[in-house]
Design a protein around this motif. Structure first.
Motif, mmCIF file in Angstrom:
data_model
loop_
_atom_site.group_PDB
_atom_site.id
_atom_site.type_symbol
_atom_site.label_atom_id
_atom_site.label_comp_id
_atom_site.label_asym_id
_atom_site.label_seq_id
_atom_site.Cartn_x
_atom_site.Cartn_y
_atom_site.Cartn_z
ATOM 1 N N VAL A 83 49.226 70.127 104.987
ATOM 2 C CA VAL A 83 48.397 70.414 103.808
ATOM 3 C C VAL A 83 48.993 71.588 103.031
ATOM 4 O O VAL A 83 49.812 72.347 103.546
ATOM 5 C CB VAL A 83 46.942 70.764 104.203
ATOM 6 N N ASP A 84 48.570 71.705 101.778
ATOM 7 C CA ASP A 84 49.040 72.827 100.974
ATOM 8 C C ASP A 84 48.403 74.125 101.439
ATOM 9 O O ASP A 84 49.009 75.189 101.392
ATOM 10 C CB ASP A 84 48.723 72.592 99.491
ATOM 11 N N TRP A 85 47.164 74.001 101.823
ATOM 12 C CA TRP A 85 46.475 75.183 102.370
ATOM 13 C C TRP A 85 45.291 74.727 103.219
ATOM 14 O O TRP A 85 44.750 73.642 102.995
ATOM 15 C CB TRP A 85 45.992 76.131 101.266
ATOM 16 N N LEU A 86 44.947 75.551 104.164
ATOM 17 C CA LEU A 86 43.757 75.293 104.978
ATOM 18 C C LEU A 86 42.533 75.663 104.148
ATOM 19 O O LEU A 86 42.581 76.590 103.338
ATOM 20 C CB LEU A 86 43.788 76.142 106.254
ATOM 21 N N TRP A 123 42.297 85.064 91.670
ATOM 22 C CA TRP A 123 42.006 85.460 93.042
ATOM 23 C C TRP A 123 40.613 85.017 93.479
ATOM 24 O O TRP A 123 40.375 84.796 94.665
ATOM 25 C CB TRP A 123 42.125 86.977 93.200
ATOM 26 N N GLY A 124 39.714 84.893 92.524
ATOM 27 C CA GLY A 124 38.345 84.531 92.889
ATOM 28 C C GLY A 124 37.821 85.464 93.961
ATOM 29 O O GLY A 124 37.972 86.676 93.852
ATOM 30 N N ASP A 125 37.224 84.906 95.010
ATOM 31 C CA ASP A 125 36.715 85.775 96.075
ATOM 32 C C ASP A 125 37.676 85.809 97.267
ATOM 33 O O ASP A 125 37.239 85.928 98.414
ATOM 34 C CB ASP A 125 35.308 85.346 96.507
ATOM 35 N N TYR A 126 38.970 85.734 96.952
ATOM 36 C CA TYR A 126 39.975 85.846 98.008
ATOM 37 C C TYR A 126 39.695 87.062 98.884
ATOM 38 O O TYR A 126 39.734 86.975 100.115
ATOM 39 C CB TYR A 126 41.368 85.957 97.375
ATOM 40 N N ALA A 127 39.455 88.209 98.238
ATOM 41 C CA ALA A 127 39.180 89.434 98.998
ATOM 42 C C ALA A 127 37.711 89.501 99.377
ATOM 43 O O ALA A 127 36.854 89.673 98.529
ATOM 44 C CB ALA A 127 39.559 90.663 98.179
ATOM 45 N N GLY A 128 37.438 89.321 100.637
ATOM 46 C CA GLY A 128 36.060 89.472 101.102
ATOM 47 C C GLY A 128 35.278 88.176 101.192
ATOM 48 O O GLY A 128 34.174 88.157 101.730
ATOM 49 N N GLY A 129 35.839 87.103 100.664
ATOM 50 C CA GLY A 129 35.094 85.845 100.665
ATOM 51 C C GLY A 129 35.401 84.964 101.862
ATOM 52 O O GLY A 129 36.001 85.411 102.845
ATOM 53 N N GLU A 130 34.991 83.726 101.761
ATOM 54 C CA GLU A 130 35.288 82.766 102.824
ATOM 55 C C GLU A 130 36.790 82.495 102.839
ATOM 56 O O GLU A 130 37.456 82.540 101.805
ATOM 57 C CB GLU A 130 34.507 81.474 102.600
ATOM 58 N N ALA A 131 37.292 82.207 104.019
ATOM 59 C CA ALA A 131 38.740 82.054 104.149
ATOM 60 C C ALA A 131 39.066 81.306 105.426
ATOM 61 O O ALA A 131 38.310 81.340 106.389
ATOM 62 C CB ALA A 131 39.399 83.432 104.187
ATOM 63 N N PRO A 132 40.214 80.623 105.431
ATOM 64 C CA PRO A 132 40.721 80.125 106.699
ATOM 65 C C PRO A 132 41.251 81.321 107.480
ATOM 66 O O PRO A 132 41.506 82.381 106.908
ATOM 67 C CB PRO A 132 41.855 79.193 106.279
ATOM 68 N N GLY A 133 41.438 81.152 108.777
ATOM 69 C CA GLY A 133 42.000 82.259 109.548
ATOM 70 C C GLY A 133 41.838 82.043 111.032
ATOM 71 O O GLY A 133 41.266 81.030 111.473
ATOM 72 N N LEU A 134 42.359 82.962 111.806
ATOM 73 C CA LEU A 134 42.287 82.831 113.246
ATOM 74 C C LEU A 134 40.830 82.763 113.706
ATOM 75 O O LEU A 134 39.974 83.495 113.207
ATOM 76 C CB LEU A 134 42.992 84.005 113.933
ATOM 77 N N MET A 159 46.912 82.211 100.011
ATOM 78 C CA MET A 159 47.455 82.841 98.818
ATOM 79 C C MET A 159 48.008 81.781 97.856
ATOM 80 O O MET A 159 47.867 81.910 96.631
ATOM 81 C CB MET A 159 48.535 83.846 99.207
ATOM 82 N N ALA A 160 48.579 80.754 98.427
ATOM 83 C CA ALA A 160 49.051 79.641 97.593
ATOM 84 C C ALA A 160 47.878 78.989 96.862
ATOM 85 O O ALA A 160 47.992 78.585 95.703
ATOM 86 C CB ALA A 160 49.789 78.611 98.449
ATOM 87 N N ALA A 161 46.755 78.907 97.545
ATOM 88 C CA ALA A 161 45.557 78.326 96.915
ATOM 89 C C ALA A 161 45.105 79.178 95.736
ATOM 90 O O ALA A 161 44.752 78.658 94.673
ATOM 91 C CB ALA A 161 44.430 78.195 97.949
ATOM 92 N N ALA A 162 45.124 80.501 95.939
ATOM 93 C CA ALA A 162 44.750 81.391 94.832
ATOM 94 C C ALA A 162 45.737 81.232 93.681
ATOM 95 O O ALA A 162 45.349 81.223 92.511
ATOM 96 C CB ALA A 162 44.704 82.842 95.313
ATOM 97 N N ARG A 163 47.008 81.101 94.019
ATOM 98 C CA ARG A 163 48.010 80.911 92.957
ATOM 99 C C ARG A 163 47.769 79.604 92.222
ATOM 100 O O ARG A 163 47.879 79.538 90.995
ATOM 101 C CB ARG A 163 49.411 80.909 93.566
ATOM 102 N N ALA A 164 47.455 78.575 92.958
ATOM 103 C CA ALA A 164 47.208 77.281 92.316
ATOM 104 C C ALA A 164 45.993 77.359 91.397
ATOM 105 O O ALA A 164 45.955 76.758 90.328
ATOM 106 C CB ALA A 164 47.008 76.202 93.380
ATOM 107 N N ALA A 224 49.648 75.700 107.739
ATOM 108 C CA ALA A 224 49.333 74.752 106.666
ATOM 109 C C ALA A 224 50.370 73.626 106.625
ATOM 110 O O ALA A 224 50.018 72.434 106.647
ATOM 111 C CB ALA A 224 49.269 75.483 105.319
ATOM 112 N N ARG A 225 51.644 74.016 106.583
ATOM 113 C CA ARG A 225 52.696 72.996 106.539
ATOM 114 C C ARG A 225 52.685 72.139 107.804
ATOM 115 O O ARG A 225 52.879 70.921 107.746
ATOM 116 C CB ARG A 225 54.058 73.676 106.409
ATOM 117 N N ALA A 226 52.466 72.768 108.947
ATOM 118 C CA ALA A 226 52.464 72.024 110.206
ATOM 119 C C ALA A 226 51.366 70.970 110.207
ATOM 120 O O ALA A 226 51.510 69.893 110.795
ATOM 121 C CB ALA A 226 52.290 72.983 111.384
ATOM 122 N N LEU A 227 50.269 71.282 109.524
ATOM 123 C CA LEU A 227 49.158 70.332 109.453
ATOM 124 C C LEU A 227 49.277 69.412 108.243
ATOM 125 O O LEU A 227 48.396 68.586 107.997
ATOM 126 C CB LEU A 227 47.818 71.088 109.410
#
Lengths: 321, 321, 321, 321
Positions: free
Chosen positions: B170-173, B217-228, B208-213, B165-168
């Motif tokens: 942005v605050d979060w992907l 948590w919303g749908d952090y667990a099991g929902g759409e997400a950035p990732g590999l 996780m920063a996005a959830a904190r902001a 995120a920082r390398a790009l």
């Protein structure tokens, strides 16, 4: 003269750390670990060995039901047998086969059923926990003060193994053997190390080896045991260590030396000294290794899991040499 | 061309480590960590900083019931309120007051409900887990092969934070952002480090920063997400890393890039590569620290707890700088 | 004039049963049920119909995490998929095949998460539970006084369904509807029955039917609801019933009519009257049946399970007509 | 000639009820109970006595860890000690005192750890459960077929106590005593009752009385025991009973009479006959009462709790006379 509650009060007063790190401190002796110590401890890593001091968490553990403690209950939520039976997709993925089949599991365990840190909220004496917080801070909601999460980022530093059994030339100390200053200093001499401020000290009595030799835990949990005695308290206090852990269920000698006080060292160490105590550490593999290479000091990394409001925590303590 | 099960099969074949460390291996990529690497990693400890990557384990965690996962349930067996009420001695010490009052607690938790390692027994593909063991080795009894305890004494080495995120900038992907080779190499360049064999890699997406902001948590667990994403696989395979962990619930991008395959990277990484995956790592404090001091490599110590036959484990992963 | 704690104290004083059945009584209003009443109630069985009032206990239940209550967690210890996979004998019968393959399961549940009786130990008011026992009798050990097992052999007698919703000509009462004397008497008239001493009364508000119509529980558990109001108390006291249960999560109207007192009827009924309250009873099938055959009275059999020291219990309440 | 798997197969074939109540039946012998029988059974209520056959559910129960079964673990979520300590409002009501203080609790228990019904999904034989459903219907998700909830509205009818121990003039039958046709008919004669279709039969061996006399459960759970033997099968089949329960942990005699088959009657009764079996019923209070008044028949009401997909259920079985 028989030791008694007066002895406990005296030792508690002599070694109290209440207020030493401020009136709101909940970290206790972990305050002793400086960044310099962490750097120095990392310098002890010379061979790249990594040795765990955790006993496996499973139904073969030492608990026998006392104090409401039982061995961990591990259950699968879904498993590979479901994959073989063809029930995985049907029952857990809504009937839609996208090639992936996961398994999941659950644990039910007392937080002090195996290798563990005691948090300060674990012991109340005369209505108070460490640093003077009232017992009411540890309610059914958990430990609002003195929880184990206070140590979540602090259990790293120099580890020292004091293999008291080996230093005394026995396979294990007998139940009732009170480890005192002499024993500890003999173990230091045996290790060629002087314990000092901020160290993480691991006291091996051989009690777990004895259970292994017997092929059964017997009354390991809750029964008579070798362990630290009243005579160890001044040594511990003088050395200003960060934490002490042992290979017994309760760290201190049983039967207790104080007929009128149960677990007197828990009262002195946890409540007054703010000292982190570890129990049911499996020190046998580490002891074998130290006996072989003669290196009794190492980088220790053994934080609890940050269970919010918990009064204890399982962990996987690592010795890195 | 849309990726599919064929893509997954091809990547799996290309990067399979089945047999690489013997037909009975259950340690997978942890075999890559040599004693020399551990010694070298210890040499990275220069400031004495100790930073936890664990999210607290409590009822405020990210789980929402999906997959049978829920947040840890913590209950007191006896507590300080009992001391205040005078019920401690009456109900737990047989009415005999020996000055000591202990508290105890219990946890009920899915082993993959928070910061966690996935064990190899966690994923089955075409009837097999890592190294070709059949799914029947992971029964209702647990994982007789591929359990998390295999990593109990091996999760120590060089850690590298790739703050994508920082390398790009942005605050979060955003959810759906598939982190590929380019992103990873930009993060390497940003960190000034080249990831290599036996490294423990921590990929920060900012989820996780996005959830904190968001304050939830919303749908952090099991929902759409950035990732590999699929494009990261060759990079991961070439670098021969020991483990990869991320700050998302499932490490890989969601929605998955393969419409017909759920969690394709779990299939490639866990089942075929024998790669240890970590999830729900809280990388924010570490990222703040790395951004401040510019040191993106550190000694990593993060073993699972040795839960026998478990397919996952909570842990308290430590970065020591 | 707004109702307040003074109202609650007045109603409590007016209807207190403390001492009515002796200073050590823990059965409360169950004392009202005489053997003659049981015999008479059995005489109501004329058609041989057996109707359950229990909601299924499973993960589709109404709980949403409030008050630490969650829906039952059901897990298999070993199952039929193990049989198919061939792991049953290997993992659970020591490898010895004696043709038998059993399955077993486990439940983790708050005792008040579904259809339930409240025990007297469930509510404390001004430091006391029913019959004047101090709150200290309900410690972390459980309810040494006022536990649910006190009703283990007593919940049999005449049951009467008061279908208030139907009596008022609506599908369900709206949240906030306080059921009072008038509503209850209209429901009695509708049923053609006069409620009397020792009766088991089931008050149907239609709240569960409303959740069914909505296709979701929403805030059924813990939210606003129709239910008994302050105006019902004198009626309940005068009729001297053995127990009252409803199809809502908490029996009484929400929001409470007393801005300064939560659950005022729990205080009057449980603490002072010693009245057994039932919640989350599924009265819809019974109501359908009663509407069809016009028989609103029946033999009721609905004991709690004898959970020692528990403050609540799930049950399967039966109406036998 | 020693009994063997062939004996079991023959008895199973002779008494199979597969298909008797349709190919999709999951109620088994509960189909035998007619409304007329329920009405007639209610007519047996002449004295207004209500007698529970449940053993208390608590940590003093008979389980010893075998088969993964343990005694119920009961924990408070919040309790009266919190009220005394003043932590109730602070920790559970957001600091807002509205006079109400509730307590709540939780249970963790194997569903077959105490007084229980076995569901049909509890036993698999040659890959099938009752009525021919494949074992794959009982996965890690639970029993999608043959769950205990099938009996949720059906366990009401005529109950008959067969006090075999008393009929044979002993306090208890010895472990290994196989109760056969003769014993059962002597107990019928002793009771002055002939068991018939749709009856709920309670067989008292005295095993629980023996444990009480010994003051300890010993190996009551899982050990040798008196119980129904192979010779009882034809009698049970001919009488076409609705259910049979006993005061032992497993209903049938132990050691089993078939050296090559474990729990042969479970295979015949549950899998083939579709007969509901009850275990760990406390029949001693009922037996005392029946011996005193000579009335061995009664209205029985003992439904399981409707645990969805469960293979067993605790219950509070009631004899109403």
């Amino acid at each position: 003269m028989t030791a008694s509650i007066e002895t406990v009060r005296e030792l508690s007063a002599r070694h109290s750390n209440w207020g030493r790190w401020g009136p709101e401190d909940e970290k206790g002796t972990l305050n002793l670990v400086t960044p310099e110590m962490v750097v120095a401890a990392a310098g002890l890593v010379k061979q790249g060995k990594v040795i765990s001091m955790a006993l496996p968490y499973d139904d073969a553990g030492p608990q026998n039901g006392g104090l409401g403690r039982f061995n961990p209950i591990h259950l699968m939520i879904r498993d590979g047998a479901d994959v073989v039976a063809g029930t995985s997709i049907r029952d857990f993925y809504g009937g839609v086969d996208k090639h992936f089949r996961g398994t999941d599991d659950i644990i039910i365990m007392p937080l002090q059923s195996g290798t563990q840190w005691d948090a300060f909220g674990h012991v109340v004496f005369e209505g108070k926990i460490y640093n003077g917080y009232g017992a009411e801070w540890v309610s059914s909601k958990g430990a609002l003060k003195g929880d184990v999460a206070n140590a979540a980022d602090g259990m790293v530093g120099r580890g020292v193994l004091l293999d008291v059994a080996r230093a005394l030339g026995v396979d294990w100390l007998e139940p009732g053997h009170a480890v005192g200053r002499d024993d500890l200093e003999r173990a230091e001499a045996h290790a060629g190390i002087t314990v000092g401020s901020g160290d993480f000290v691991f006291v091996r009595t051989g009690a777990m080896a004895a259970a292994r030799a017997a092929g059964a835990w017997g009354d390991y949990a809750g029964g008579e045991a070798p362990g630290l005695g009243l005579d160890s308290v001044d040594w511990v206090g003088e050395r200003d260590v960060a934490a002490i852990a042992a290979d017994t269920w309760g760290l201190e000698v049983r039967p207790n030396e104080t007929p009128d006080v149960a677990q007197p060292l828990h009262i002195v160490f946890i409540v007054h000294m703010g000292l982190w105590l570890g129990e049911i550490f499996d020190l046998d593999p580490l002891a074998e290794d130290c006996a072989a290479d003669g290196a009794y000091e190492f980088l220790f990394c053994g934080p609890p899991l940050p269970f919010t409001r918990a009064v204890g925590s399982p962990l996987n303590p690592m010795a890195i040499k």
